[in-house]
Write an enzyme that holds these catalytic residues in place. Structure first.
Site, PDB file in Angstrom:
ATOM      1  N   ASP A  96      10.601  -1.666   3.142  1.00 44.53           N
ATOM      2  CA  ASP A  96      11.560  -1.190   4.142  1.00 44.53           C
ATOM      3  C   ASP A  96      12.902  -0.898   3.479  1.00 44.53           C
ATOM      4  OD1 ASP A  96      12.534  -0.792   6.819  1.00 44.53           O
ATOM      5  OD2 ASP A  96      13.535  -2.731   6.652  1.00 44.53           O
TER       6      ASP A  96
ATOM      7  N   LYS B 223       9.060 -10.621  -5.988  1.00 49.88           N
ATOM      8  CA  LYS B 223      10.064 -11.626  -6.350  1.00 49.88           C
ATOM      9  C   LYS B 223       9.297 -12.925  -6.626  1.00 49.88           C
ATOM     10  CE  LYS B 223      14.448 -12.811  -6.672  1.00 49.88           C
ATOM     11  NZ  LYS B 223      15.442 -12.202  -7.569  1.00 49.88           N
TER      12      LYS B 223
ATOM     13  N   ASP C  13      14.924  -6.962  -7.272  1.00 43.35           N
ATOM     14  CA  ASP C  13      16.361  -6.698  -7.469  1.00 43.35           C
ATOM     15  C   ASP C  13      16.566  -5.797  -8.685  1.00 43.35           C
ATOM     16  OD1 ASP C  13      15.275  -8.957  -8.612  1.00 43.35           O
ATOM     17  OD2 ASP C  13      17.101 -10.153  -8.562  1.00 43.35           O
TER      18      ASP C  13
ATOM     19  N   TYR D 236       8.813  -9.397   7.101  1.00 47.45           N
ATOM     20  CA  TYR D 236       9.222  -8.381   8.076  1.00 47.45           C
ATOM     21  C   TYR D 236       8.544  -8.565   9.439  1.00 47.45           C
ATOM     22  CZ  TYR D 236      10.528  -3.600   9.467  1.00 47.45           C
ATOM     23  OH  TYR D 236      11.059  -2.508  10.081  1.00 47.45           O
TER      24      TYR D 236
END
Ligand code: NAI
Length: 346
Positions: free
Chosen positions: A228, A171, A204, A124
């Site tokens: 976010d 992840k 996910d 980010y």
């Protein structure tokens, strides 16, 4: 005592929602001295700087700021003011409580989730460059220092506030080194807090799990970009982006701001819901030790939602931003009169 606070109204709906919030805060009778500054495109017109030095000095002096959203141009233009301020003051913990208000239409009643997002690094940060024409590299920086610091913040918060579970979201099956380091740091810190259950979920899968059953989570610990995205997903549990407050906290400074952006589609129309910025200001009041005023505003806010009559358009009402603020002030004053009458009878 007068509280000196740096105020950044922002742009888009920012000036409307911060003005409503300031009026409500002042109606508590607390004394504030607001040092008000523009940031972003508006600041550039006046100071030829996107973040004026005077603003940075003010935050540095006052250590507490209340901020409205600032528009960040997409795909070009200047870098995000929000990211720059978070980095400049090392506001490493982004704290976002997700809680329902009475009578807001939702598929998920009684959600009570805390999102704790690392705020200074990760993908980010927007550290990008063109390697050769047609090839761009975007860097995801994860450090042991920042990952351990946010994990410790999350576990300390959980311990102090009676939270039972923390899930680190990652992840690391794909980004084995960067997300791998993030969860290794979280895991190490978790060993010092045996009373708190620690788990790890892949990001996910977490999205699916949240939509299936948000009640299985208590505190979510995330690196910057996942935090976010998951924050906006979780905002939908409690009525949308008009409801979720936020705090950017460092060891020395703190900036309080809503999760939502500048909402250009409704800016200047007296339509925006100021609840998220108001709830952010309640986090600010608690941060500066004004717990009683925070409770009075929270009770008035909940009363206005329970009564359902004077709500903003995003939740099916007809009230404008300023009228909604009037109703909260009225509810606070009515409660004060009722409390005074009760204690004089007692
Ligand atoms: P957004 O949050 O501004 O708007 C998304 C949708 O939610 C829009 O339909 C908007 O009308 C609605 N909405 C948002 N806040 C609301 C409120 N208080 N009351 C009623 N409805 C509300 O997100 P978007 O469109 O992605 O971003 C717009 C701009 O804001 C961008 O330039 C973005 O970079 C910036 N932004 C700034 C943030 C900050 O300063 N902290 C945070 C997020 C985005």
């Amino acid at each position: 005592m007068t509280h000196k606070i740096t105020l950044i109204p922002g742009d888009g709906i920012g000036p409307e929602v911060t003005k409503a919030t300031v009026r409500i805060l002042e109606a508590t009778g607390l004394k504030f001295e607001w040092e008000t500054f523009q940031a972003g495109a508006e600041a550039y017109e006046k100071y030829h700087e996107y973040i004026p030095k005077e603003l940075l000095d003010s935050i540095d002096r006052n250590r507490v700021a209340l901020k409205g959203p600032v528009t960040t141009p997409v795909g070009g233009g200047f870098a995000s003011i929000n990211v720059a301020l978070r980095k400049k003051f090392e506001l490493y913990a982004n704290f976002r409580p997700i809680r329902n208000l009475p009578h807001i239409p939702t598929r998920y009643p009684d959600v009570d989730l805390i999102i704790l997002r690392e705020n200074t690094e990760g993908l980010y940060s927007g550290i990008e460059h063109e390697v050769v024409p047609g090839v761009v590299e975007s860097l995801k920086i994860i450090t042991e220092k920042a990952s351990t610091r946010i994990a410790r913040f999350a576990f300390d918060y959980a311990r102090k506030n009676g939270r039972k579970k923390i899930h680190a979201i990652h992840k690391a099956n794909i980004m084995k080194m960067s997300d791998g380091l993030f969860i290794r740091c979280s895991r190490n810190v978790s060993k010092e807090y045996p009373e708190i259950t620690y788990g790890e979920h892949i990001v996910d899968n977490t999205c699916m799990q949240l939509v299936m059953n948000p009640y299985q989570y208590d505190v979510l610990l995330l690196e910057n970009l996942y935090g976010d995205i998951i924050s906006d997903l979780c905002a939908a549990f409690v009525g949308g982006l008009g409801f979720v407050p936020g705090a950017n906290i460092g060891d020395q400074h703190a900036i309080f701001e809503a999760v939502h952006g500048s909402a250009p589609d409704i800016a200047g129309k007296n339509m925006a819901n100021p609840t998220a910025v108001l709830r952010s200001s309640l986090l600010m009041l608690r941060h500066i030790g004004e717990h009683e005023a925070a409770l009075r505003i929270r009770n008035a806010l909940e009363k206005v939602y329970r009564d359902r009559e004077k709500l903003t358009r995003d939740v099916g009402g007809k009230a404008g931003t300023s009228e909604f603020a009037d109703h909260i002030i009225e509810a606070m004053q009515t409660a004060d009169i009722e409390n005074a009458a009760q204690s004089s009878r007692a």
